[in-house]
Design a protein around this motif. Structure first.
Motif, PDB file in Angstrom:
ATOM      1  N   ARG A  40       0.824  -1.202   0.000  1.00  0.00           N
ATOM      2  CA  ARG A  40       0.000   0.000   0.000  1.00  0.00           C
ATOM      3  C   ARG A  40       0.862   1.257   0.000  1.00  0.00           C
ATOM      4  NH1 ARG A  40      -2.776   0.318   6.071  1.00  0.00           N
ATOM      5  NH2 ARG A  40      -0.826   0.647   7.251  1.00  0.00           N
ATOM      6  N   GLN A  41       0.251   2.352  -0.400  1.00  0.00           N
ATOM      7  CA  GLN A  41       0.933   3.635  -0.400  1.00  0.00           C
ATOM      8  C   GLN A  41       0.011   4.708   0.151  1.00  0.00           C
ATOM      9  OE1 GLN A  41       2.509   5.082  -4.175  1.00  0.00           O
ATOM     10  NE2 GLN A  41       4.115   6.177  -3.063  1.00  0.00           N
ATOM     11  N   PRO A  42       0.211   5.113   1.398  1.00  0.00           N
ATOM     12  CA  PRO A  42      -0.579   6.211   1.960  1.00  0.00           C
ATOM     13  C   PRO A  42      -0.263   7.506   1.228  1.00  0.00           C
ATOM     14  CG  PRO A  42       0.516   4.944   3.684  1.00  0.00           C
ATOM     15  CD  PRO A  42       1.128   4.536   2.385  1.00  0.00           C
ATOM     16  N   PRO A  43      -1.165   8.463   1.272  1.00  0.00           N
ATOM     17  CA  PRO A  43      -0.918   9.735   0.582  1.00  0.00           C
ATOM     18  C   PRO A  43       0.347  10.412   1.074  1.00  0.00           C
ATOM     19  CG  PRO A  43      -2.843   9.845   2.022  1.00  0.00           C
ATOM     20  CD  PRO A  43      -2.457   8.432   1.955  1.00  0.00           C
ATOM     21  N   LYS A  45       3.330   9.313   1.106  1.00  0.00           N
ATOM     22  CA  LYS A  45       4.316   8.424   1.712  1.00  0.00           C
ATOM     23  C   LYS A  45       4.778   7.371   0.715  1.00  0.00           C
ATOM     24  CE  LYS A  45       2.508   8.960   6.405  1.00  0.00           C
ATOM     25  NZ  LYS A  45       2.034   8.260   7.635  1.00  0.00           N
ATOM     26  N   GLY A  46       5.752   6.577   1.126  1.00  0.00           N
ATOM     27  CA  GLY A  46       6.282   5.545   0.260  1.00  0.00           C
ATOM     28  C   GLY A  46       5.480   4.269   0.316  1.00  0.00           C
ATOM     29  N   LEU A  47       5.926   3.294  -0.460  1.00  0.00           N
ATOM     30  CA  LEU A  47       5.268   2.004  -0.499  1.00  0.00           C
ATOM     31  C   LEU A  47       5.525   1.225   0.795  1.00  0.00           C
ATOM     32  CD1 LEU A  47       6.211   0.979  -4.158  1.00  0.00           C
ATOM     33  CD2 LEU A  47       3.959   1.693  -3.347  1.00  0.00           C
ATOM     34  N   TYR A  95      -4.028   0.728  -2.478  1.00  0.00           N
ATOM     35  CA  TYR A  95      -3.636  -0.653  -2.200  1.00  0.00           C
ATOM     36  C   TYR A  95      -3.355  -1.376  -3.518  1.00  0.00           C
ATOM     37  CZ  TYR A  95      -4.915  -0.115   2.684  1.00  0.00           C
ATOM     38  OH  TYR A  95      -4.962   0.301   4.003  1.00  0.00           O
ATOM     39  N   TYR A  96      -2.208  -2.038  -3.537  1.00  0.00           N
ATOM     40  CA  TYR A  96      -1.786  -2.779  -4.725  1.00  0.00           C
ATOM     41  C   TYR A  96      -1.621  -4.260  -4.393  1.00  0.00           C
ATOM     42  CZ  TYR A  96      -0.200   1.807  -6.450  1.00  0.00           C
ATOM     43  OH  TYR A  96      -0.110   3.117  -6.846  1.00  0.00           O
ATOM     44  N   CYS A  97      -1.929  -5.101  -5.368  1.00  0.00           N
ATOM     45  CA  CYS A  97      -1.480  -6.485  -5.286  1.00  0.00           C
ATOM     46  C   CYS A  97      -0.376  -6.642  -6.339  1.00  0.00           C
ATOM     47  CB  CYS A  97      -2.603  -7.485  -5.491  1.00  0.00           C
ATOM     48  SG  CYS A  97      -3.574  -7.342  -7.012  1.00  0.00           S
ATOM     49  N   ALA A  98       0.557  -7.519  -6.040  1.00  0.00           N
ATOM     50  CA  ALA A  98       1.705  -7.673  -6.919  1.00  0.00           C
ATOM     51  C   ALA A  98       2.278  -9.075  -6.781  1.00  0.00           C
ATOM     52  CB  ALA A  98       2.784  -6.641  -6.568  1.00  0.00           C
ATOM     53  N   ARG A  99       3.005  -9.497  -7.824  1.00  0.00           N
ATOM     54  CA  ARG A  99       3.681 -10.786  -7.787  1.00  0.00           C
ATOM     55  C   ARG A  99       5.178 -10.557  -7.616  1.00  0.00           C
ATOM     56  NH1 ARG A  99       4.235 -15.179 -12.669  1.00  0.00           N
ATOM     57  NH2 ARG A  99       6.033 -13.839 -13.203  1.00  0.00           N
ATOM     58  N   LYS A 100       5.762 -11.285  -6.676  1.00  0.00           N
ATOM     59  CA  LYS A 100       7.195 -11.223  -6.465  1.00  0.00           C
ATOM     60  C   LYS A 100       7.814 -12.529  -6.925  1.00  0.00           C
ATOM     61  CE  LYS A 100      10.687  -9.925  -3.066  1.00  0.00           C
ATOM     62  NZ  LYS A 100      10.933  -9.565  -1.647  1.00  0.00           N
ATOM     63  N   THR A 101       8.772 -12.415  -7.836  1.00  0.00           N
ATOM     64  CA  THR A 101       9.431 -13.580  -8.396  1.00  0.00           C
ATOM     65  C   THR A 101      10.930 -13.341  -8.393  1.00  0.00           C
ATOM     66  OG1 THR A 101       7.544 -14.014  -9.842  1.00  0.00           O
ATOM     67  CG2 THR A 101       9.625 -15.069 -10.412  1.00  0.00           C
ATOM     68  N   GLN A 110      -3.300  -2.347 -10.906  1.00  0.00           N
ATOM     69  CA  GLN A 110      -3.319  -0.903 -11.141  1.00  0.00           C
ATOM     70  C   GLN A 110      -3.472  -0.111  -9.850  1.00  0.00           C
ATOM     71  OE1 GLN A 110      -6.706  -0.522 -13.759  1.00  0.00           O
ATOM     72  NE2 GLN A 110      -8.141  -0.237 -12.068  1.00  0.00           N
ATOM     73  N   GLY A 111      -3.850  -0.801  -8.781  1.00  0.00           N
ATOM     74  CA  GLY A 111      -4.042  -0.140  -7.507  1.00  0.00           C
ATOM     75  C   GLY A 111      -5.475   0.310  -7.315  1.00  0.00           C
TER      76      GLY A 111
END
Length: 118
Positions: A40-43, A45-47, A95-101, A110-111
């Motif tokens: 997530r990224q609050p307004p 602020k960073g990820l 809020y983002y979902c993402a894949r870590k590989t 897209q958030g």
């Protein structure tokens, strides 16, 4: 091509539970050495990494959010879900979902904006 799409309410009241779903297409959440993550990224602020569920089903959480966070999955729908309990206005964020590989995030949704307000 793997695609991720977040869905869920854009507005949540304080003290309630935030629930978001990430629908994955173009690849299975049960194969490969992948971590399916919520970030997530609050307004202004960073990820912030919140947690992840591995292809085997194990879950991992940020220590600062662990007491309020639950990540689960529905393999029949190729989806994974975030639940964040007892939200406050400080949980307002994209809020983002993402894949870590192999140590890097290669696909992102897209958030989705979630605002916590009464």
């Amino acid at each position: 091509q793997v695609q991720l799409q977040e869905s869920g309410p854009g507005l949540v009241k304080p003290s309630q539970t935030l629930s978001l779903t990430c629908t994955v297409s173009g690849g299975s959440i049960t194969t490969g050495s992948n971590l399916w993550s919520w970030i997530r990224q609050p307004p202004g602020k960073g990820l912030e990494w919140m947690g992840a569920i591995a292809y085997m089903g194990f879950t991992y959480y940020s220590p600062s959010l662990k007491s309020r966070t639950s990540i689960s999955r529905d393999t029949s729908k190729n989806q994974f879900t975030l639940q964040l309990n007892s939200v406050t206005p400080e949980d307002t964020a994209v809020y983002y979902c993402a894949r870590k590989t192999e140590g890097r995030y290669d696909y992102w949704g897209q958030g989705t904006q979630v605002t916590v307000s009464s």
